[in-house]
Write a protein that holds these residues in place. Structure first.
Motif, short mmCIF file in Angstrom:
data_model
loop_
_atom_site.label_atom_id
_atom_site.label_comp_id
_atom_site.label_asym_id
_atom_site.label_seq_id
_atom_site.Cartn_x
_atom_site.Cartn_y
_atom_site.Cartn_z
N LEU A 15 9.40 18.08 20.85
CA LEU A 15 7.96 18.28 20.41
C LEU A 15 7.21 17.12 21.38
O LEU A 15 7.51 15.78 21.24
N LYS A 16 6.36 17.45 22.39
CA LYS A 16 5.87 16.55 23.31
C LYS A 16 4.80 15.83 22.66
O LYS A 16 4.29 16.17 21.59
N HIS A 17 4.60 14.74 23.02
CA HIS A 17 3.55 13.65 22.28
C HIS A 17 1.93 14.20 22.50
O HIS A 17 1.28 14.11 21.16
N SER A 18 1.75 14.92 23.48
CA SER A 18 0.56 15.66 23.49
C SER A 18 0.29 16.66 22.72
O SER A 18 -0.92 16.72 21.95
N LEU A 19 1.11 17.42 22.22
CA LEU A 19 1.09 18.34 20.98
C LEU A 19 0.65 17.60 19.81
O LEU A 19 -0.10 18.25 19.00
N ILE A 20 1.53 16.73 19.48
CA ILE A 20 1.18 15.98 18.27
C ILE A 20 0.05 15.51 18.16
O ILE A 20 -0.62 15.44 16.93
N ASN A 21 -0.43 14.77 19.14
CA ASN A 21 -1.80 14.50 19.18
C ASN A 21 -2.75 15.41 19.18
O ASN A 21 -4.01 15.32 18.55
N LEU A 22 -2.76 16.74 19.69
CA LEU A 22 -3.70 17.72 19.50
C LEU A 22 -3.63 18.21 17.87
O LEU A 22 -4.64 18.41 17.42
N VAL A 23 -2.48 18.38 17.27
CA VAL A 23 -2.44 19.02 16.04
C VAL A 23 -3.07 17.81 15.24
O VAL A 23 -3.78 18.08 14.30
N THR A 24 -2.70 16.47 15.27
CA THR A 24 -3.24 15.60 14.34
C THR A 24 -4.75 15.14 14.53
O THR A 24 -5.25 14.45 13.68
N SER A 25 -5.19 15.41 15.72
CA SER A 25 -6.69 15.26 15.93
C SER A 25 -7.63 16.01 15.23
O SER A 25 -8.74 15.37 14.88
N LYS A 26 -7.34 17.03 14.43
CA LYS A 26 -8.18 17.72 13.91
C LYS A 26 -7.54 18.07 12.42
O LYS A 26 -7.00 19.19 11.99
N GLN A 27 -7.37 17.08 11.60
CA GLN A 27 -6.56 17.37 10.23
C GLN A 27 -7.55 17.72 9.24
O GLN A 27 -8.44 17.77 9.21
N PHE A 28 -6.91 18.49 8.34
CA PHE A 28 -7.36 19.12 7.08
C PHE A 28 -7.18 18.01 5.99
O PHE A 28 -6.30 17.83 5.73
N PHE A 29 -8.37 17.65 5.04
CA PHE A 29 -8.10 16.97 4.08
C PHE A 29 -8.42 17.43 2.92
O PHE A 29 -8.63 16.69 1.77
N GLY A 30 -9.07 18.61 2.59
CA GLY A 30 -9.29 19.41 1.51
C GLY A 30 -10.61 19.16 1.01
O GLY A 30 -10.95 19.34 -0.09
N PHE A 31 -11.64 18.62 1.85
CA PHE A 31 -12.97 18.38 1.29
C PHE A 31 -13.64 19.78 0.99
O PHE A 31 -13.17 20.54 1.56
N GLU A 32 -14.56 19.53 0.12
CA GLU A 32 -15.37 20.81 -0.11
C GLU A 32 -16.07 21.53 1.06
O GLU A 32 -15.84 22.83 1.27
#
Length: 75
Positions: free
Chosen positions: A34-51
């Protein structure tokens, strides 16, 4: 008794008991990176479950990002 939910709450898609629907597939590939850039893209917009967060929009974004990459023998 009248329903006291707001219009936004009434229009929100239900998410109860969806955790049981998530199944992790087996990966027959033995070697892939898994490329580092892919991991950065996916983790840049995380879901926290806020209302105010839309879980469906988060899944659409995740699918959009991950669908651009294909690895042999990796679903």
């Amino acid at each position: 008794m009248a329903d006291q939910r707001t219009m936004a709450e009434l229009l929100r898609a239900p998410t109860e008991s969806y955790a049981k629907a998530i199944v992790v597939p087996s990966i027959p590939a033995e070697h892939f990176k898994l490329k580092h850039s892919l991991i950065n893209l996916v983790t840049s917009k995380q879901f926290f479950g806020f209302e105010k967060e839309d879980p469906h929009a988060h899944i659409r974004y995740f699918n959009k990002i991950t669908s651009t990459l294909k690895y042999k023998d990796v679903p």
